[in-house]
Design a protein around this motif. Structure first.
Motif, PDB file in Angstrom:
ATOM      1  N   PHE A  76       5.338   4.713   3.625  1.00 54.32           N
ATOM      2  CA  PHE A  76       5.028   6.101   3.992  1.00 54.32           C
ATOM      3  C   PHE A  76       6.169   7.019   3.602  1.00 54.32           C
ATOM      4  O   PHE A  76       7.332   6.621   3.640  1.00 54.32           O
ATOM      5  CB  PHE A  76       4.797   6.200   5.505  1.00 54.32           C
ATOM      6  CG  PHE A  76       3.585   5.435   5.951  1.00 54.32           C
ATOM      7  CD1 PHE A  76       2.364   6.071   6.112  1.00 54.32           C
ATOM      8  CD2 PHE A  76       3.655   4.065   6.159  1.00 54.32           C
ATOM      9  CE1 PHE A  76       1.229   5.364   6.474  1.00 54.32           C
ATOM     10  CE2 PHE A  76       2.522   3.334   6.525  1.00 54.32           C
ATOM     11  CZ  PHE A  76       1.312   3.993   6.688  1.00 54.32           C
ATOM     12  N   SER A  77       5.817   8.247   3.250  1.00 54.93           N
ATOM     13  CA  SER A  77       6.809   9.288   2.986  1.00 54.93           C
ATOM     14  C   SER A  77       6.665  10.356   4.056  1.00 54.93           C
ATOM     15  O   SER A  77       5.556  10.689   4.463  1.00 54.93           O
ATOM     16  CB  SER A  77       6.563   9.914   1.614  1.00 54.93           C
ATOM     17  OG  SER A  77       7.275  11.141   1.502  1.00 54.93           O
ATOM     18  N   PHE A  78       7.793  10.892   4.494  1.00 53.87           N
ATOM     19  CA  PHE A  78       7.757  12.036   5.419  1.00 53.87           C
ATOM     20  C   PHE A  78       8.418  13.244   4.771  1.00 53.87           C
ATOM     21  O   PHE A  78       9.055  14.050   5.435  1.00 53.87           O
ATOM     22  CB  PHE A  78       8.437  11.667   6.752  1.00 53.87           C
ATOM     23  CG  PHE A  78       7.877  10.425   7.385  1.00 53.87           C
ATOM     24  CD1 PHE A  78       6.551  10.372   7.778  1.00 53.87           C
ATOM     25  CD2 PHE A  78       8.669   9.306   7.561  1.00 53.87           C
ATOM     26  CE1 PHE A  78       6.012   9.219   8.340  1.00 53.87           C
ATOM     27  CE2 PHE A  78       8.145   8.140   8.124  1.00 53.87           C
ATOM     28  CZ  PHE A  78       6.815   8.100   8.517  1.00 53.87           C
ATOM     29  N   ASP A 118      14.533  14.453   4.002  1.00 53.23           N
ATOM     30  CA  ASP A 118      13.884  13.258   3.470  1.00 53.23           C
ATOM     31  C   ASP A 118      13.787  12.167   4.531  1.00 53.23           C
ATOM     32  O   ASP A 118      14.716  11.989   5.322  1.00 53.23           O
ATOM     33  CB  ASP A 118      14.702  12.700   2.290  1.00 53.23           C
ATOM     34  CG  ASP A 118      14.348  13.361   0.969  1.00 53.23           C
ATOM     35  OD1 ASP A 118      13.141  13.559   0.722  1.00 53.23           O
ATOM     36  OD2 ASP A 118      15.265  13.674   0.194  1.00 53.23           O
ATOM     37  N   ALA A 119      12.688  11.445   4.532  1.00 56.98           N
ATOM     38  CA  ALA A 119      12.523  10.285   5.422  1.00 56.98           C
ATOM     39  C   ALA A 119      11.325   9.472   4.953  1.00 56.98           C
ATOM     40  O   ALA A 119      10.439   9.992   4.267  1.00 56.98           O
ATOM     41  CB  ALA A 119      12.335  10.710   6.870  1.00 56.98           C
ATOM     42  N   GLY A 120      11.319   8.197   5.319  1.00 57.66           N
ATOM     43  CA  GLY A 120      10.204   7.316   4.964  1.00 57.66           C
ATOM     44  C   GLY A 120      10.115   6.163   5.938  1.00 57.66           C
ATOM     45  O   GLY A 120      10.922   6.060   6.866  1.00 57.66           O
ATOM     46  N   GLU A 173       0.842  -1.198   0.000  1.00 56.02           N
ATOM     47  CA  GLU A 173       0.000   0.000   0.000  1.00 56.02           C
ATOM     48  C   GLU A 173       0.878   1.249   0.000  1.00 56.02           C
ATOM     49  O   GLU A 173       1.577   1.508   0.975  1.00 56.02           O
ATOM     50  CB  GLU A 173      -0.885   0.036   1.246  1.00 56.02           C
ATOM     51  CG  GLU A 173      -1.881  -1.078   1.351  1.00 56.02           C
ATOM     52  CD  GLU A 173      -2.563  -1.037   2.716  1.00 56.02           C
ATOM     53  OE1 GLU A 173      -3.337  -0.102   2.971  1.00 56.02           O
ATOM     54  OE2 GLU A 173      -2.302  -1.929   3.533  1.00 56.02           O
ATOM     55  N   ASP A 174       0.843   2.014  -1.075  1.00 56.20           N
ATOM     56  CA  ASP A 174       1.557   3.289  -1.095  1.00 56.20           C
ATOM     57  C   ASP A 174       0.722   4.297  -0.298  1.00 56.20           C
ATOM     58  O   ASP A 174      -0.259   4.854  -0.795  1.00 56.20           O
ATOM     59  CB  ASP A 174       1.780   3.759  -2.542  1.00 56.20           C
ATOM     60  CG  ASP A 174       2.586   5.063  -2.609  1.00 56.20           C
ATOM     61  OD1 ASP A 174       2.735   5.730  -1.569  1.00 56.20           O
ATOM     62  OD2 ASP A 174       3.054   5.412  -3.708  1.00 56.20           O
ATOM     63  N   SER A 175       1.144   4.499   0.945  1.00 58.37           N
ATOM     64  CA  SER A 175       0.399   5.366   1.869  1.00 58.37           C
ATOM     65  C   SER A 175       1.122   6.682   2.104  1.00 58.37           C
ATOM     66  O   SER A 175       0.946   7.321   3.147  1.00 58.37           O
ATOM     67  CB  SER A 175       0.204   4.636   3.204  1.00 58.37           C
ATOM     68  OG  SER A 175      -0.202   3.303   3.003  1.00 58.37           O
ATOM     69  N   ALA A 176       1.936   7.083   1.116  1.00 60.58           N
ATOM     70  CA  ALA A 176       2.760   8.295   1.254  1.00 60.58           C
ATOM     71  C   ALA A 176       1.940   9.537   1.566  1.00 60.58           C
ATOM     72  O   ALA A 176       2.434  10.481   2.177  1.00 60.58           O
ATOM     73  CB  ALA A 176       3.543   8.522  -0.039  1.00 60.58           C
ATOM     74  N   GLN A 177       0.667   9.534   1.144  1.00 60.26           N
ATOM     75  CA  GLN A 177      -0.179  10.722   1.367  1.00 60.26           C
ATOM     76  C   GLN A 177      -1.263  10.434   2.405  1.00 60.26           C
ATOM     77  O   GLN A 177      -2.218  11.196   2.517  1.00 60.26           O
ATOM     78  CB  GLN A 177      -0.827  11.145   0.042  1.00 60.26           C
ATOM     79  CG  GLN A 177       0.195  11.408  -1.059  1.00 60.26           C
ATOM     80  CD  GLN A 177      -0.409  12.029  -2.311  1.00 60.26           C
ATOM     81  OE1 GLN A 177      -1.612  12.244  -2.398  1.00 60.26           O
ATOM     82  NE2 GLN A 177       0.432  12.338  -3.285  1.00 60.26           N
TER      83      GLN A 177
END
Ligand SMILES: *Cc1c(COP(=O)(O)O)cnc(C)c1O
Length: 368
Positions: A181-183, A194-196, A157-161
């Motif tokens: 996840f993207s931060f 950048d972080a994830g 699941e691309d939950s970056a947003q």
């Protein structure tokens, strides 16, 4: 005329400046710059607040997807299905592990993957599906998991947003084999760099992801396989841990703002994001469709209101993905949306008065 930015990172910083700076100072004093106790604390705190059990902090949201694919063994010769309406990184990660990108169209209401098209593109080489909870709007995870189970496919699941978003009361990123996840600073939970993070379904996968993020090792020099460096740094972990205390409140404020936009725009006949009845959306972005976008953007800009387009070119029409041999007309819903969507200012600190001012100016020129 007051300026209304698209995202206001200052407003958030001003609220919690002292705490954030103290946290950064602590990292510098302790020299735990890479991984270490700040990353461990953040991973634990993220699971407590968002949901999930097996987190691995990493370098960004793109590497989070790459790491999940690698650790699941997806690579050359495999096909991975995702949606034409997403940020480029989703596809990039698939290519990065050497797999083939397979696209389907978006759903007109939710702007997420059109699940009715999934089965049609599954072949004997399909290994995984990457649904994207785009704009913070959860995809129907029950349907995806059911289909994935029947076809023995992995789900990432691309939950970056979509930090804190839920489907049927369960957090996004905890349905699939992995959730990423993207931060990136502008995301709902944003670092100062950048972080994830990857949420893994179990300890075995978590350990593999951790090794892929750190030169294929657990202790210092016992490299077990070729991997790379996709680590999280301590300063980002500290910033994120501090911000986690506020994420519930910020999410509610976003939802309130979305509700205000909905109430003002829907009665005027504008098409906005629709959320599945079982989903709790977190509105990373607030989308409205117009037929005269350039004019609307120009008008808002001249009234000091910033907005964006997410995204102006669907994946299959990007130059970088030409080799996939898709053509204009292949994904008509994504193509149509890409010409009409507009992202209005959206951040927790946006006030109701500001929402009203945005809508007021918007309605002066916008045509549905
Ligand atoms: C931001 C984003 C990513 C990539 O995250 P980075 O941290 O910028 O690498 C991936 N997918 C989606 C849908 C995103 O919005």
């Amino acid at each position: 005329m007051e300026n209304i930015p698209f995202v206001d990172l200052n407003a958030q910083f001003d609220q919690i400046k002292t705490e954030l700076k103290k946290g950064i100072d602590d990292v510098i004093e302790s020299k735990a710059f890479i991984g270490g106790k700040y990353q461990t604390l953040f991973e634990k705190s993220f699971c407590e607040v968002h949901g999930g059990d097996h987190a691995v902090g990493c370098s960004n949201g793109t590497s989070a997807i790459t790491l999940a694919l690698r650790a699941l063994g997806v690579g050359a010769g495999d096909e991975v299905i995702t949606v034409a309406n997403t940020f480029f990184a989703t596809a990039e990660a698939i290519a990065e592990v050497g797999a083939k990108i397979v696209l389907i169209d978006m759903d007109e209401k939710t702007y997420g993957m059109d699940l009715s098209q999934l089965e049609m593109v599954i072949t004997k080489n399909t290994k995984a599906i990457i649904p994207v909870h785009l704009y913070g709007n959860p995809v129907n995870m029950e349907m995806i998991m059911d289909l994935a189970k029947r076809h023995k496919l992995f789900v990432i699941e691309d939950s970056a947003q979509a930090h804190m978003a839920q489907y049927k009361g369960k957090s996004v990123g905890t349905y699939g084999d992995a959730g990423t996840f993207s931060f990136y600073p502008g995301k709902n939970l944003g670092a100062y760099g950048d972080a994830g993070l990857v949420l893994a379904k179990d300890e075995v996968l978590q350990k593999k992801i951790r090794m892929y993020a750190n030169h294929g090792r657990i202790s210092k020099y016992d490299h077990e396989f070729l991997a790379g460096n996709y680590r999280m740094d301590g300063i980002q972990a500290s910033v994120l841990t501090t911000k986690l205390k506020y994420i519930d409140q910020w999410t509610e404020q976003r939802r309130e703002n979305a509700k205000s936009y909905d109430e003002l725009l829907k009665p005027k006949g504008f098409k906005v994001i629709e959320t599945d009845v079982d989903a709790k959306a977190v509105y990373h972005l607030y989308i409205v469709e117009v037929s005269n976008r350039d004019e609307v953007m120009e008008h808002l800009k001249s009234h000091n209101i910033s907005c964006g387009i997410h995204y102006p070119i669907p994946l299959h029409l990007l130059k970088a993905l030409e080799h996939l041999n898709y053509k204009s007309g292949d994904f008509p819903k994504s193509e149509k949306a890409s010409k009409r969507i507009l992202s209005l200012p959206m951040y927790p600190e946006l006030t109701k008065t500001q929402v009203e001012r945005v809508v007021n100016e918007f309605l002066k020129v916008a045509k549905s």
